[in-house]
Design an enzyme around this catalytic site. Sequence first.
Site, PDB file in Angstrom:
ATOM      1  N   SER A 122      -0.163   7.156  -5.967  1.00 44.83           N
ATOM      2  CA  SER A 122      -0.727   6.612  -7.214  1.00 44.83           C
ATOM      3  C   SER A 122      -1.933   7.394  -7.709  1.00 44.83           C
ATOM      4  CB  SER A 122      -1.104   5.127  -7.018  1.00 44.83           C
ATOM      5  OG  SER A 122       0.017   4.379  -6.590  1.00 44.83           O
ATOM      6  N   ARG A 123      -2.021   8.643  -7.297  1.00 44.26           N
ATOM      7  CA  ARG A 123      -3.127   9.524  -7.687  1.00 44.26           C
ATOM      8  C   ARG A 123      -4.486   9.039  -7.164  1.00 44.26           C
ATOM      9  NH1 ARG A 123       0.700  12.249  -8.204  1.00 44.26           N
ATOM     10  NH2 ARG A 123       1.252  13.610  -9.956  1.00 44.26           N
TER      11      ARG A 123
END
Length: 214
Positions: A192-193
């Site tokens: 999810s970065r």
Amino acid sequence: MAEKIDLAAMRRDYALAALDEAAVAPDPFVQFDRWLKESIAGGCPEPTAMSLATVGADGRPSSRIVLLKEADEHGFVFYTNYQSRKGVELAANPHAALLFHWVELEREVRLEGRVSRVADAESDQYYAVRPVKSRIGAWASPQSRPIAGREWLERRFMEAETLYGEVPPRPPHWGGYRLVPTSFEFWQGRRSRLHDRIAFSREAGAWCISRLAP
């Protein structure tokens, strides 16, 4: 017209590993050595390749890939032509940045610091163990300057090979630089970065560790 590639849709999620303050070595040189060895053992194709960013007297940045040839508590060493663009820019501004990207391990290491030339004896020692044709190439190529064409370069190479033979001396315009880091950042890709970014900064003679937002 060729079909346009949807670059905005290209992405991958990172999930191989994690990095936190408790796991990182308190000495960034030790942590770097650990990750470098893991990149070599993990089969990364060019584990010593690093992007070198410099800034010239005109304030304009430039970057290129160079190869790490030595790394210890004294700094990070690479070799090049002193008259190349990077050499000219380092003469004008000795501050530079390095970036390692080990994509197979979803990792990066960023370093910033001051660069200076290594001692002539150190450059001589490394130059002597390079392949002979690479040593000849250091004489033949006026790095970063416009040339007439490939044939001109190959002719220069043959001329230098004839002149210097099997034991070419080190060109006076070629040698090593050492970057002494003032900061490190170790980056581990996460889902999810929400990547892990552990930074080291030099303060009052000691390394201070902090976490940066992804």
